[in-house]
Scaffold this motif. Structure first.
Motif, PDB file in Angstrom:
ATOM      1  N   GLY A 129       0.837  -1.039   0.024  1.00 44.28           N
ATOM      2  CA  GLY A 129       0.107   0.055   0.148  1.00 44.28           C
ATOM      3  C   GLY A 129       0.732   1.475  -0.062  1.00 44.28           C
ATOM      4  N   ARG A 130       2.153   1.104  -0.516  1.00 45.84           N
ATOM      5  CA  ARG A 130       2.969   2.502  -0.552  1.00 45.84           C
ATOM      6  C   ARG A 130       3.574   3.030  -1.824  1.00 45.84           C
ATOM      7  NH1 ARG A 130       7.134   1.768   4.542  1.00 45.84           N
ATOM      8  NH2 ARG A 130       5.492   1.933   6.289  1.00 45.84           N
ATOM      9  N   LEU A 131       2.684   2.303  -2.742  1.00 46.37           N
ATOM     10  CA  LEU A 131       3.001   2.576  -4.194  1.00 46.37           C
ATOM     11  C   LEU A 131       2.800   4.320  -4.523  1.00 46.37           C
ATOM     12  CD1 LEU A 131       3.958   2.159  -7.376  1.00 46.37           C
ATOM     13  CD2 LEU A 131       1.553   1.495  -7.706  1.00 46.37           C
ATOM     14  N   GLU A 132       1.573   4.601  -3.902  1.00 45.40           N
ATOM     15  CA  GLU A 132       1.382   6.383  -3.876  1.00 45.40           C
ATOM     16  C   GLU A 132       2.595   7.039  -3.346  1.00 45.40           C
ATOM     17  OE1 GLU A 132      -2.676   6.610  -2.573  1.00 45.40           O
ATOM     18  OE2 GLU A 132      -3.485   5.212  -4.379  1.00 45.40           O
ATOM     19  N   ASP A 133       2.838   6.808  -2.163  1.00 42.33           N
ATOM     20  CA  ASP A 133       4.003   7.349  -1.568  1.00 42.33           C
ATOM     21  C   ASP A 133       5.298   7.300  -2.405  1.00 42.33           C
ATOM     22  OD1 ASP A 133       2.153   7.866   0.655  1.00 42.33           O
ATOM     23  OD2 ASP A 133       2.909   6.170   1.805  1.00 42.33           O
ATOM     24  N   TYR A 134       5.773   6.073  -2.849  1.00 40.17           N
ATOM     25  CA  TYR A 134       6.831   6.043  -3.747  1.00 40.17           C
ATOM     26  C   TYR A 134       6.737   6.837  -4.783  1.00 40.17           C
ATOM     27  CZ  TYR A 134      10.503   3.920  -6.264  1.00 40.17           C
ATOM     28  OH  TYR A 134      11.462   3.544  -6.975  1.00 40.17           O
ATOM     29  N   GLN A 135       5.724   6.806  -5.461  1.00 38.71           N
ATOM     30  CA  GLN A 135       5.724   7.417  -6.828  1.00 38.71           C
ATOM     31  C   GLN A 135       5.508   9.080  -6.887  1.00 38.71           C
ATOM     32  OE1 GLN A 135       2.687   5.695  -9.344  1.00 38.71           O
ATOM     33  NE2 GLN A 135       0.800   6.810  -8.183  1.00 38.71           N
ATOM     34  N   ALA A 136       4.990   9.465  -5.533  1.00 42.71           N
ATOM     35  CA  ALA A 136       4.571  10.940  -5.169  1.00 42.71           C
ATOM     36  C   ALA A 136       6.144  11.709  -5.097  1.00 42.71           C
ATOM     37  CB  ALA A 136       3.896  11.064  -4.071  1.00 42.71           C
ATOM     38  N   GLN A 137       7.071  10.940  -4.694  1.00 40.10           N
ATOM     39  CA  GLN A 137       8.619  11.358  -4.383  1.00 40.10           C
ATOM     40  C   GLN A 137       9.347  11.314  -5.653  1.00 40.10           C
ATOM     41  OE1 GLN A 137      10.396  10.301  -0.660  1.00 40.10           O
ATOM     42  NE2 GLN A 137       8.431   9.695   0.123  1.00 40.10           N
ATOM     43  N   GLN A 138       9.337  12.716  -6.228  1.00 39.47           N
ATOM     44  CA  GLN A 138      10.472  12.451  -7.260  1.00 39.47           C
ATOM     45  C   GLN A 138      11.765  13.196  -7.334  1.00 39.47           C
ATOM     46  OE1 GLN A 138       9.717  10.727 -10.160  1.00 39.47           O
ATOM     47  NE2 GLN A 138       7.882   9.860  -9.129  1.00 39.47           N
ATOM     48  N   GLY A 139      12.832  13.015  -7.937  1.00 37.61           N
ATOM     49  CA  GLY A 139      13.982  14.022  -8.000  1.00 37.61           C
ATOM     50  C   GLY A 139      14.107  15.020  -8.769  1.00 37.61           C
ATOM     51  N   SER A 140      12.870  15.122  -9.699  1.00 35.73           N
ATOM     52  CA  SER A 140      12.758  16.126 -10.374  1.00 35.73           C
ATOM     53  C   SER A 140      11.522  16.323 -10.991  1.00 35.73           C
ATOM     54  CB  SER A 140      13.640  15.967 -11.847  1.00 35.73           C
ATOM     55  OG  SER A 140      12.967  14.510 -12.727  1.00 35.73           O
ATOM     56  N   GLN A 141      11.162  17.574 -11.597  1.00 33.29           N
ATOM     57  CA  GLN A 141       9.768  17.870 -11.716  1.00 33.29           C
ATOM     58  C   GLN A 141       9.193  17.079 -12.841  1.00 33.29           C
ATOM     59  OE1 GLN A 141       9.688  22.167 -11.908  1.00 33.29           O
ATOM     60  NE2 GLN A 141      11.346  22.344 -10.381  1.00 33.29           N
ATOM     61  N   VAL A 142       8.885  15.994 -12.707  1.00 29.82           N
ATOM     62  CA  VAL A 142       8.520  15.072 -13.907  1.00 29.82           C
ATOM     63  C   VAL A 142       6.991  15.260 -14.020  1.00 29.82           C
ATOM     64  CG1 VAL A 142      10.396  13.495 -13.744  1.00 29.82           C
ATOM     65  CG2 VAL A 142       8.330  13.021 -12.309  1.00 29.82           C
ATOM     66  N   PHE A 143       6.287  15.280 -13.038  1.00 29.36           N
ATOM     67  CA  PHE A 143       4.825  15.182 -13.152  1.00 29.36           C
ATOM     68  C   PHE A 143       4.119  16.531 -13.279  1.00 29.36           C
ATOM     69  CE2 PHE A 143       4.950  11.093 -10.456  1.00 29.36           C
ATOM     70  CZ  PHE A 143       5.245  10.373 -11.368  1.00 29.36           C
ATOM     71  N   GLU A 144       4.524  17.327 -14.503  1.00 30.05           N
ATOM     72  CA  GLU A 144       3.816  18.467 -14.752  1.00 30.05           C
ATOM     73  C   GLU A 144       2.836  18.298 -15.642  1.00 30.05           C
ATOM     74  OE1 GLU A 144       4.697  21.288 -12.667  1.00 30.05           O
ATOM     75  OE2 GLU A 144       6.118  19.498 -11.897  1.00 30.05           O
ATOM     76  N   CYS A 145       1.999  17.696 -15.242  1.00 26.71           N
ATOM     77  CA  CYS A 145       0.738  17.276 -15.994  1.00 26.71           C
ATOM     78  C   CYS A 145      -0.693  17.260 -15.313  1.00 26.71           C
ATOM     79  CB  CYS A 145       0.979  15.763 -16.673  1.00 26.71           C
ATOM     80  SG  CYS A 145       1.435  14.807 -15.780  1.00 26.71           S
ATOM     81  N   ASP A 146      -1.469  16.766 -15.876  1.00 24.93           N
ATOM     82  CA  ASP A 146      -2.836  16.617 -15.016  1.00 24.93           C
ATOM     83  C   ASP A 146      -2.903  15.276 -14.693  1.00 24.93           C
ATOM     84  OD1 ASP A 146      -3.636  19.194 -15.535  1.00 24.93           O
ATOM     85  OD2 ASP A 146      -4.434  18.702 -17.410  1.00 24.93           O
ATOM     86  N   TYR A 147      -2.490  14.230 -15.375  1.00 21.72           N
ATOM     87  CA  TYR A 147      -2.759  12.695 -14.779  1.00 21.72           C
ATOM     88  C   TYR A 147      -1.465  12.032 -15.116  1.00 21.72           C
ATOM     89  CZ  TYR A 147      -7.658  14.051 -14.614  1.00 21.72           C
ATOM     90  OH  TYR A 147      -8.881  14.562 -14.389  1.00 21.72           O
ATOM     91  N   VAL A 148      -1.313  10.994 -14.273  1.00 23.41           N
ATOM     92  CA  VAL A 148      -0.288  10.189 -14.422  1.00 23.41           C
ATOM     93  C   VAL A 148      -0.856   8.471 -14.470  1.00 23.41           C
ATOM     94  CG1 VAL A 148       1.877   9.119 -13.303  1.00 23.41           C
ATOM     95  CG2 VAL A 148       1.343  11.556 -13.081  1.00 23.41           C
ATOM     96  N   VAL A 149      -0.457   7.984 -15.672  1.00 19.31           N
ATOM     97  CA  VAL A 149      -0.920   6.815 -16.051  1.00 19.31           C
ATOM     98  C   VAL A 149       0.323   5.758 -15.492  1.00 19.31           C
ATOM     99  CG1 VAL A 149      -1.797   5.054 -17.645  1.00 19.31           C
ATOM    100  CG2 VAL A 149      -2.535   7.340 -17.813  1.00 19.31           C
ATOM    101  N   VAL A 150       0.231   4.804 -14.604  1.00 17.75           N
ATOM    102  CA  VAL A 150       1.197   4.010 -14.048  1.00 17.75           C
ATOM    103  C   VAL A 150       1.030   2.600 -14.564  1.00 17.75           C
ATOM    104  CG1 VAL A 150       2.342   3.127 -11.884  1.00 17.75           C
ATOM    105  CG2 VAL A 150       1.211   5.403 -12.166  1.00 17.75           C
ATOM    106  N   PHE A 151       2.193   2.058 -15.058  1.00 19.29           N
ATOM    107  CA  PHE A 151       2.532   0.569 -15.562  1.00 19.29           C
ATOM    108  C   PHE A 151       3.607   0.277 -14.765  1.00 19.29           C
ATOM    109  CE2 PHE A 151       0.167   2.420 -19.011  1.00 19.29           C
ATOM    110  CZ  PHE A 151      -0.740   1.337 -19.413  1.00 19.29           C
ATOM    111  N   LEU A 152       3.503  -1.009 -14.014  1.00  9.14           N
ATOM    112  CA  LEU A 152       4.431  -1.642 -13.420  1.00  9.14           C
ATOM    113  C   LEU A 152       5.288  -2.579 -14.208  1.00  9.14           C
ATOM    114  CD1 LEU A 152       2.639  -2.470 -10.093  1.00  9.14           C
ATOM    115  CD2 LEU A 152       4.150  -0.501 -10.509  1.00  9.14           C
ATOM    116  N   GLY A 153       6.508  -2.365 -14.263  1.00 10.20           N
ATOM    117  CA  GLY A 153       7.279  -3.011 -15.180  1.00 10.20           C
ATOM    118  C   GLY A 153       7.387  -4.750 -15.148  1.00 10.20           C
TER     119      GLY A 153
END
Length: 186
Positions: free
Chosen positions: A8-32
């Motif tokens: 249940g920590r995927l949201e916490d993990y993806q919310a933290q970024q080292g650069s300004q990558v989510f300068e958009c309205d929505y993020v579609v997530v696929f797990l490798g």
């Protein structure tokens, strides 16, 4: 990533970024997945961002035990010769949407190259569908020495026998497991 999702920590993990990558309205997530495929995990709305400097991190980190867990520490935040806490973090306010929820953990797409890091839709001409898994389908049975299931995964195996015939066949063929998968115990 699957461990983060299970915990249940995927949201916490993806919310933290080292650069300004989510300068958009929505993020579609696929797990490798192995090879060049990705499993659809959901769609998150980007509601904002806050910048956390190293000074703020040093002040707040001791109060947050999550920061010290190496298995959850975002490796992409570590720059060349820098520790992850010595750079500014961009913490996004992400809210999961229910859009396309019926495809979560079922839709598998094929990427060109390895699925790693952020990819932008503009960079793809198309994302071919590799597979739409049956509802409740788990990873293929790979042998008894590879069985390590969470309670949720085991429950999905039991609740969806038609989607997991390889698991049911293998586990029902061993002594002591047949009652677990019989209809009388569901």
């Amino acid at each position: 990533m699957r461990q983060l999702q299970s915990d249940g920590r995927l949201e916490d993990y993806q919310a933290q970024q080292g650069s300004q990558v989510f300068e958009c309205d929505y993020v579609v997530v696929f797990l490798g997945l192995p090879g060049t495929t990705g499993l659809f995990a959901g769609i998150w709305e980007v509601r904002g961002r806050r910048d956390v400097t190293p000074a703020i991190m040093l002040r707040d980190a001791p109060n947050n035990p999550w920061w010290s867990e190496p298995r959850y520490r975002p490796p992409r935040l570590a720059g060349e010769g820098e520790h992850w806490w010595q750079t500014t973090l961009y913490i996004y306010d992400l809210q999961r949407t229910d859009f396309a929820d019926e495809l979560t953990d079922r839709l598998v797409i094929r990427f060109e190259g390895i699925l790693r890091g952020a990819r932008w839709l503009e960079g793809f001409k198309s994302l071919p569908i590799a597979e739409i898994r049956a509802l409740g389908r788990q990873k293929p049975f790979m042998g008894f020495d590879q069985v390590c299931l969470s309670y949720g995964d085991l429950k999905r195996l039991i609740d969806h026998p038609e989607a997991n015939p390889d698991w049911h066949h293998a586990l029902n063929s061993t002594a002591g497991t047949a009652p677990l998968f019989s209809a009388a115990y569901r």
